[in-house]
Scaffold this motif. Structure first.
Motif, PDB file in Angstrom:
ATOM      1  N   CYS A  99       1.020  -1.175  -0.135  1.00 32.54           N
ATOM      2  CA  CYS A  99       0.009   0.167  -0.293  1.00 32.54           C
ATOM      3  C   CYS A  99       1.285   1.344   0.404  1.00 32.54           C
ATOM      4  N   GLU A 100       2.251   1.404   0.599  1.00 33.43           N
ATOM      5  CA  GLU A 100       2.790   1.982   0.972  1.00 33.43           C
ATOM      6  C   GLU A 100       3.174   2.466  -0.720  1.00 33.43           C
ATOM      7  N   GLN A 101       3.632   1.622  -1.734  1.00 29.08           N
ATOM      8  CA  GLN A 101       3.911   1.558  -2.989  1.00 29.08           C
ATOM      9  C   GLN A 101       2.998   2.256  -3.692  1.00 29.08           C
ATOM     10  N   MET A 102       2.208   1.541  -2.969  1.00 29.03           N
ATOM     11  CA  MET A 102       1.107   2.090  -4.466  1.00 29.03           C
ATOM     12  C   MET A 102       1.000   3.005  -4.388  1.00 29.03           C
ATOM     13  N   LYS A 103       0.798   4.178  -3.188  1.00 23.33           N
ATOM     14  CA  LYS A 103       0.844   5.797  -2.681  1.00 23.33           C
ATOM     15  C   LYS A 103       1.372   6.525  -3.579  1.00 23.33           C
ATOM     16  N   MET A 104       2.918   5.552  -3.330  1.00 23.18           N
ATOM     17  CA  MET A 104       4.092   6.401  -4.275  1.00 23.18           C
ATOM     18  C   MET A 104       3.422   6.541  -5.858  1.00 23.18           C
ATOM     19  N   LEU A 105       2.934   5.119  -6.105  1.00 27.64           N
ATOM     20  CA  LEU A 105       2.572   5.346  -7.279  1.00 27.64           C
ATOM     21  C   LEU A 105       1.761   6.454  -7.550  1.00 27.64           C
ATOM     22  N   GLU A 106       0.413   6.369  -6.731  1.00 26.81           N
ATOM     23  CA  GLU A 106      -0.889   7.336  -7.749  1.00 26.81           C
ATOM     24  C   GLU A 106       0.277   8.563  -6.441  1.00 26.81           C
ATOM     25  N   LYS A 107       0.433   9.132  -6.686  1.00 34.61           N
ATOM     26  CA  LYS A 107       1.295  10.188  -6.500  1.00 34.61           C
ATOM     27  C   LYS A 107       1.533  10.879  -7.653  1.00 34.61           C
ATOM     28  N   THR A 148      -6.622 -10.566  -8.086  1.00 31.36           N
ATOM     29  CA  THR A 148      -6.176 -11.264  -7.043  1.00 31.36           C
ATOM     30  C   THR A 148      -6.622 -11.336  -5.928  1.00 31.36           C
ATOM     31  N   GLN A 149      -7.082 -10.070  -5.481  1.00 34.13           N
ATOM     32  CA  GLN A 149      -7.292  -9.513  -4.426  1.00 34.13           C
ATOM     33  C   GLN A 149      -8.415 -10.468  -4.367  1.00 34.13           C
ATOM     34  N   LYS A 150      -9.864 -10.510  -4.725  1.00 38.57           N
ATOM     35  CA  LYS A 150     -10.492 -11.128  -4.803  1.00 38.57           C
ATOM     36  C   LYS A 150     -10.728 -12.539  -4.519  1.00 38.57           C
ATOM     37  N   VAL A 151      -9.737 -13.011  -5.256  1.00 39.43           N
ATOM     38  CA  VAL A 151      -9.218 -14.812  -4.478  1.00 39.43           C
ATOM     39  C   VAL A 151      -8.762 -14.370  -3.290  1.00 39.43           C
ATOM     40  N   LEU A 152      -7.983 -13.682  -2.876  1.00 42.40           N
ATOM     41  CA  LEU A 152      -7.397 -13.778  -1.316  1.00 42.40           C
ATOM     42  C   LEU A 152      -8.848 -13.466  -0.161  1.00 42.40           C
ATOM     43  N   GLY A 153      -9.833 -13.220  -0.967  1.00 42.48           N
ATOM     44  CA  GLY A 153     -10.249 -12.686   0.039  1.00 42.48           C
ATOM     45  C   GLY A 153     -10.588 -11.178   1.045  1.00 42.48           C
ATOM     46  N   SER A 154      -8.799 -10.692  -0.118  1.00 40.21           N
ATOM     47  CA  SER A 154      -8.599  -9.338   1.094  1.00 40.21           C
ATOM     48  C   SER A 154      -9.749  -7.625   0.466  1.00 40.21           C
ATOM     49  N   ASP A 155      -8.981  -7.073   0.967  1.00 35.21           N
ATOM     50  CA  ASP A 155      -9.635  -5.586   0.912  1.00 35.21           C
ATOM     51  C   ASP A 155      -8.373  -4.444   0.754  1.00 35.21           C
ATOM     52  N   PHE A 156      -7.499  -5.033   0.520  1.00 38.12           N
ATOM     53  CA  PHE A 156      -6.528  -3.265   0.730  1.00 38.12           C
ATOM     54  C   PHE A 156      -6.703  -2.480  -0.842  1.00 38.12           C
ATOM     55  N   PHE A 157      -7.118  -2.668  -2.383  1.00 37.16           N
ATOM     56  CA  PHE A 157      -7.004  -2.156  -2.870  1.00 37.16           C
ATOM     57  C   PHE A 157      -8.322  -1.223  -3.272  1.00 37.16           C
ATOM     58  N   THR A 158      -8.295  -0.457  -2.831  1.00 36.36           N
ATOM     59  CA  THR A 158     -10.027   0.130  -2.984  1.00 36.36           C
ATOM     60  C   THR A 158     -10.186   1.970  -3.067  1.00 36.36           C
ATOM     61  N   SER A 159     -11.186   2.290  -4.013  1.00 38.40           N
ATOM     62  CA  SER A 159     -11.694   3.052  -3.876  1.00 38.40           C
ATOM     63  C   SER A 159     -11.567   4.316  -3.149  1.00 38.40           C
ATOM     64  N   GLU A 160     -11.469   4.062  -1.859  1.00 40.98           N
ATOM     65  CA  GLU A 160     -11.549   4.711  -0.345  1.00 40.98           C
ATOM     66  C   GLU A 160     -10.519   4.922  -0.263  1.00 40.98           C
ATOM     67  N   LYS A 161      -9.308   4.073  -0.479  1.00 33.52           N
ATOM     68  CA  LYS A 161      -8.214   4.242  -0.397  1.00 33.52           C
ATOM     69  C   LYS A 161      -6.797   4.664  -1.362  1.00 33.52           C
ATOM     70  N   PHE A 162      -7.323   4.475  -2.630  1.00 31.98           N
ATOM     71  CA  PHE A 162      -7.096   4.893  -3.292  1.00 31.98           C
ATOM     72  C   PHE A 162      -7.889   5.996  -4.621  1.00 31.98           C
ATOM     73  N   PRO A 163      -7.943   6.866  -3.878  1.00 29.39           N
ATOM     74  CA  PRO A 163      -9.409   7.119  -5.068  1.00 29.39           C
ATOM     75  C   PRO A 163      -8.538   7.798  -6.749  1.00 29.39           C
ATOM     76  N   GLY A 164      -7.346   8.330  -6.286  1.00 28.84           N
ATOM     77  CA  GLY A 164      -6.452   8.398  -7.239  1.00 28.84           C
ATOM     78  C   GLY A 164      -5.629   7.756  -8.791  1.00 28.84           C
ATOM     79  N   LEU A 165      -5.516   6.573  -8.251  1.00 26.23           N
ATOM     80  CA  LEU A 165      -5.352   5.118  -9.645  1.00 26.23           C
ATOM     81  C   LEU A 165      -7.264   4.377  -9.153  1.00 26.23           C
TER      82      LEU A 165
END
Length: 224
Positions: free
Chosen positions: A130-138, A168-185
């Motif tokens: 998530c920290e790396q994704m935030k760098m990319l989003e910036k 991949t996130q759906k298969v893992l049942g995770s929710d780390f990549f969402t529009s709330e967390k990464f609106p720009g992406l």
């Protein structure tokens, strides 16, 4: 002038690396022959054209193979000058290369660890991703695309984040990549989905979902 009729792409339907090359060729309007590879039974031609890595994608142009997707993207951009995907400015060009490598060498490498680590370790790895994704989003900085007002090199490379991560996130049942967390992406993903050739150059969602789920089940790491 390049002989466009002599372009072949050896790929695999679910490979984001193959699909990014396919997208670049389509954005350029380059006719090409696509050859689907069975990576569990690699063809003699694939092994001939890529004897070192023995993997897709391989672009064959006028009988000469080019391997590794980032290298292929640059080659395609140099051979077919129309609709450039890399910036013309030397500094911006260097930055595009940097962020393309960042996606493959940092984000993807870290994300792969999520699949194989234990639950206690997984939380820390997800935080790192998530920290790396935030760098990319910036780097979007309010733009529609990393390339500015049109799709470019980083957008093509980042396609894996846009369309493979949610599967991949759906298969893992995770929710780390969402529009709330990464609106720009997610705004960027919406812009990508407005481009026909982008949609043509990604796997069918349900088929892809079933494929990834089967892979994880085979590794016994998918949620029960």
């Amino acid at each position: 002038m390049a002989d466009q009729e002599a372009v072949k792409l050896y790929g695999m339907w679910s490979s984001p690396f193959s699909r990014r090359v396919e997208l670049a060729l389509k954005l350029k309007g380059v006719p090409f022959e696509y050859i689907e590879e069975d990576l569990s039974n690699k063809s003699p031609l694939l092994l001939k054209y890529n004897p070192i890595h023995k993997k897709v994608p391989v672009l064959v142009h006028n009988g000469k193979p080019v391997v590794e997707s980032l290298v292929i993207l640059e080659y395609v951009d140099e051979i077919w000058k129309n609709n450039p995907i890399l910036p013309q400015d030397p500094y911006e060009r260097a930055m595009a290369r940097f962020w393309g490598s960042f996606i493959d060498d940092k984000i993807l490498v870290t994300a792969k660890k999520v699949h194989f680590c234990l639950d206690k370790e997984r939380e820390a790895v997800i935080l790192e991703v998530c920290e790396q994704m935030k760098m990319l989003e910036k780097q979007l900085n309010g733009k529609d695309f990393f390339g500015g007002d049109k799709i470019g090199f980083v957008d093509i490379v980042g396609n894996i984040v846009a369309f493979w991560f949610p599967i991949t996130q759906k298969v893992l049942g995770s929710d780390f990549f969402t529009s709330e967390k990464f609106p720009g992406l997610f705004k960027w993903i919406g812009k990508l989905q407005e481009i026909d050739v982008v949609n043509e150059s990604r796997p069918p969602r349900e088929k892809h979902l079933a494929y990834v789920r089967a892979q994880f089940e085979a590794l016994k790491i998918a949620p029960k």
